[in-house]
Enzyme design. Sequence first.
Site, short mmCIF file in Angstrom:
data_model
loop_
_atom_site.label_atom_id
_atom_site.label_comp_id
_atom_site.label_asym_id
_atom_site.label_seq_id
_atom_site.Cartn_x
_atom_site.Cartn_y
_atom_site.Cartn_z
N GLU A 274 0.89 -1.18 0.00
CA GLU A 274 0.00 0.00 0.00
C GLU A 274 0.91 1.21 0.00
O GLU A 274 1.51 1.54 1.03
CB GLU A 274 -0.87 0.02 1.26
CG GLU A 274 -1.90 -1.07 1.36
CD GLU A 274 -3.11 -0.84 0.48
OE1 GLU A 274 -3.17 0.19 -0.23
OE2 GLU A 274 -4.00 -1.70 0.49
N GLU B 132 4.68 13.23 -4.75
CA GLU B 132 3.90 13.18 -3.51
C GLU B 132 4.56 14.09 -2.47
O GLU B 132 5.73 13.90 -2.15
CB GLU B 132 3.84 11.74 -2.98
CG GLU B 132 2.95 11.61 -1.77
CD GLU B 132 2.91 10.20 -1.21
OE1 GLU B 132 3.98 9.57 -1.09
OE2 GLU B 132 1.81 9.73 -0.87
#
Length: 497
Positions: free
Chosen positions: A266, A401
């Site tokens: 994840e 990010e």
Amino acid sequence: MGLMQPISATAHPYANGSYKQMLIDGKWQDAQSGKKFETHNPATGELLATVAEGDAGDIDLAVAAARRAFEGPWSKAKPYERQALLLKFAELVEKHFDELAMLDTLDMGAPVMRTFAGKQRILGMLRFYAGQATLIYGETIENSLPGEIFSYTLKEPVGVVGAIIPWNSPLSASIWKIGPAIATGCTIVLKPAEEAPLTSLRLGELALEAGFPAGVVNVVPGYGETAGAALASHMDVNKVAFTGSHFTGQSIIRASAGNLKRVSLELGGKSPNIVFSDADLDAAVPGAAMAVFANSGQICSAGTRLFVEKKIYDEFVGRVAEFAKKLKVGNGANPDTQLGPLVSKEQFDRVTGYLTTGSGEGAKALSGGGRLTDGELSKGFFVQPTVFANVQDNMKIAQEEIFGPVISAISFTDMDELVQRANNTTFGLGSGVWTRDVSKAHRLAKSLQAGSVWINCYQAMDPAVPFGGYKMSGYGRESGVHHIDEYLNIKAVWINT
Ligand code: NAD
């Protein structure tokens, strides 16, 4: 626990400055090296605890304990017994929920408004996995072989699971790994993030109290390059369940090659959140803002690329910036705080670096753009909620990010071009669409390359609904009925009758 005053570490029964050992084989132990590290409150700098620092030797001990447990009586535990243990664990987590939520707040900064609001979901997760424990079944399969050969499948636990989690939501991240491991009959070595290890350690105490046999749940705090890497490369670990950055995810895959262990990942994101001019803008303004500012932007699926239809771009982005300016940033322990600090100096430097980069690239900060230093805030890692306008697709702030409270607002006109631009990222975790047009919504739901598409909402989560990534946001799913498959092997059995 009263929430009227910012809580000091010394007022918390667990984060009281004391020393915490690691949990191996049902016993609390020092690191074999004797090393310790400190964990601090990112809002105040206050010392919360000194923690035993695990490394490869401790991981060896924990994996050996997890293996013994896996091959011992735990392998005989019936589904209803594993279910009962998870339900007992859920009961204890419920009883101590305020304390656990406050530990998350103290250790990583998230406001109590957020950590306490997670109660239903956290308990729902544990109870969902408890239900899953009794729903593990194979199939009987008609085959085409001549004669009377019968075939069926068995589902079996993969074995010892190494779980490595980040700091941004320690309570839910721990439960997202412990729950499916126990439901399926695996054993687990959990390595929390070095920035925020306390909630996982406290959960270790509750796991013992719930009656998990020794070695079934082990918690080894330590650094990524030492404890984490040792777990990922360990030859007796059958699966690594990892949540964290894609850089670390890549190291995990390389480290897993020695015994080709199963891996689920994840990872991060740079999720598009798309607002059309026909949307309910009164709902979309807070929706777009909180898709990023919740948890100070430290959410993997944050909708950080805000695509706004050109004809409403100036008005809408201006409204989001006004919303951002009114958000209350402060110590997460204050009940009216909406945004807490960033977790660490490293994260703070990273995010403020992107603020400088964004301005340098020609983006315009309509709100925020810097750190917050007023009064008490000077002691912590506080950043202003920032809305950058005039962002172009190729800017760094639109590609990388940031993991902080930073929105990159981009305008669009054409729907086909929009899809291509929204998907033009190496990531694929979350995505959002705000529109009243049902056909547009469905068309985008189908075309967006992301594991979740939220329409006229953002960041909705439920234990029964799968969550996970496309592309470099990772693989495997957490939550939902498929989650436990990540912890199971499928065996085909053939019987010549
Ligand atoms: P990180 O990758 O630096 O660290 C995550 C964990 O990995 C920590 O426990 C760390 O100690 C460990 N680690 C670091 N190096 C390691 C190595 N070489 N081998 C093994 N373990 C190692 O990530 P972070 O900074 O803690 O968290 C932020 C990242 O996590 C962001 O990219 C965010 O998007 C991602 N994230 C993803 C999800 C999701 O569900 N997809 C959820 C939360 C966070």
